[in-house]
Design an enzyme around this catalytic site. Structure first.
Site, short mmCIF file in Angstrom:
data_model
loop_
_atom_site.label_atom_id
_atom_site.label_comp_id
_atom_site.label_asym_id
_atom_site.label_seq_id
_atom_site.Cartn_x
_atom_site.Cartn_y
_atom_site.Cartn_z
N HIS A 379 0.82 -1.22 0.00
CA HIS A 379 0.00 0.00 0.00
C HIS A 379 0.85 1.27 0.00
O HIS A 379 0.33 2.38 -0.18
CB HIS A 379 -0.91 -0.01 1.23
CG HIS A 379 -2.20 0.71 1.03
ND1 HIS A 379 -2.48 1.47 -0.09
CD2 HIS A 379 -3.31 0.81 1.82
CE1 HIS A 379 -3.69 2.00 0.02
NE2 HIS A 379 -4.21 1.60 1.17
N ASP A 383 -2.25 2.33 -4.51
CA ASP A 383 -3.47 2.76 -3.84
C ASP A 383 -4.54 1.68 -3.95
O ASP A 383 -4.50 0.82 -4.85
CB ASP A 383 -3.98 4.05 -4.45
CG ASP A 383 -3.04 5.22 -4.20
OD1 ASP A 383 -2.33 5.18 -3.18
OD2 ASP A 383 -3.01 6.15 -5.03
#
Length: 408
Positions: A379, A383
């Protein structure tokens, strides 16, 4: 005159290895290019061959020792065979001290067993000389030993109880209570460190979806015979997922990227690491340029790696690089999982078993062959929207393979 046998160059950035198993003992004759010792690196097992015909004079290191590239590990003498010291000692020993049954690993001295195979032989108590090997040059694999053990258990009659009625239960040792302490191989240690490092360093997150496999199954059934006739290889599911992944990685470059310090490296190529099971653990050889390869090229590469993994002949170059990974837990029956990324990669696609499930199509409940798929990602650079979109692109390409052909 004895000649030194040294640890060969093991690959880029690999400076040391662990002695996994001596395949020849002092006094044994060896032929040129015949393996005499197996070394375990943090990526693959490497067999060191004899440089010429001769006799193994001395082992300079023991199993479990760590050796550096260039270190002397054995002495080899040119000439005829000599008697092994162990054999001479055995010949001089009184006959009464000889065991009634030879240990399983010594049942066939002409076989050279890999560390994984030797452990399996000891664990299952089978005679390797009675097993037909399916590996390279007829060598035994771990799977051969396990299959033989299962056959042995099936054929063996249940032992009759010798305990008298009413005898205390403590008189009979409890089955399955043994504990064996085995040192982790260098490969297993590295796998453990890398996976734990991925959990510690990356911001791991997983997104899920499900895929209707009807179209791919239909395409395989329709074209499998002509495909194999033309290309000499079976048409499998993995090539479909590899090409579908190419579409997703081209559309969402971050999924094909990796972090390097404070920078992000974006790749304009797709090298997919395909997770396969090997005797010493899970390995991930790389199918390079999947964006340029056709279905047949991908299937051939996967088949070659699968064979090499089974035989224990994967090389450093086979494992080097990779921008994305596909792991198929479905072959073991897994329904769903959260795969861990393969550092320094930023994403991994997990495939699972196919099973018929009720789904709604055009307002009606129908049965379809469905598969859960998972995308674990870092992450820090990917995204949630990008990850979900990438997985959705893969889903749509599998459910409508025409998208792969027209790059949609």
């Amino acid at each position: 005159m004895s000649i030194e046998v040294k640890v060969p160059v093991l690959g880029e950035s690999v400076t040391e290895a662990t002695v996994g198993e001596w395949l020849k003992q002092p006094g044994e004759a060896v032929k040129a290019d015949e393996p005499i010792v197996s070394l375990e690196t943090d990526k693959v097992a490497v067999e060191v061959p004899a440089p010429f015909d001769g006799v193994l004079t001395e082992q300079k290191v023991a199993v479990g020792d760590t050796v550096e590239v260039g270190a002397v590990i054995a002495l080899l003498t040119e000439g005829g065979a000599g008697a092994a010291p162990a054999a001479k000692d055995a010949a001089a020993a009184p006959a009464a001290t000889a065991p009634a049954t030879a240990a399983p690993q010594d049942a066939d001295a002409s076989q050279t067993l890999s560390p994984a195979v030797r452990r399996a032989v000891l664990e299952h108590g089978v005679d390797p000389s009675t097993i037909k090997g399916s590996g390279k040059d007829g060598r035994l694999t771990k799977e051969d030993v396990i299959a033989a053990a299962k056959a042995k258990d099936t054929e063996a009659p249940a032992p009759a109880s010798t305990a008298a009625a009413g005898a205390p239960s403590s008189a009979v040792p409890a089955a399955g209570r043994n504990v064996e302490r085995v040192k982790m191989t260098r490969l297993r240690q590295t796998i453990a460190k890398r996976l734990k490092s991925a959990q510690n360093d990356a911001a791991l997150l997983t997104t899920f979806n499900d895929v209707d496999m009807s179209a791919v199954i239909e395409a395989r059934e329709k074209y499998k015979d002509v495909f194999q006739k033309k290309h000499g290889i079976k048409l499998g599911f993995m090539s479909f997922f590899a090409k579908a992944s190419v579409l997703a990685l081209k559309d969402i470059p971050a999924v094909n990227a990796q972090i390097d310090g404070n920078e992000i490296l974006y790749h304009d190529f797709v090298d997919i690491s395909i997770a396969v099971s090997a005797p010493n653990g899970l390995v991930v050889p790389v199918v390079r340029d999947c964006d340029k390869l056709g279905f047949a090229g991908i299937e051939k590469a996967i088949a070659d790696y699968g064979k090499k993994a089974k035989e224990g002949t994967l090389t450093m170059e086979d494992m080097k690089g990779g921008t994305f990974t596909i792991s198929n837990g479905g072959v073991f029956g897994g329904l769903m999982s959260t795969p861990i990324i393969n550092p320094p990669q930023s994403a991994v696609l997990g495939l699972h078993r196919i099973e018929d499930r009720p789904v709604v199509r055009n307002g009606e409940i129908v049965i379809r062959p469905m598969m859960y798929i998972a995308l674990s990602y870092d992450h820090r650079i990917i995204d949630g929207r990008e990850a979900v979109t990438a997985l959705k692109t893969i889903k749509e390409a599998i459910e409508d393979p025409t998208r792969i052909l027209i790059d949609l």
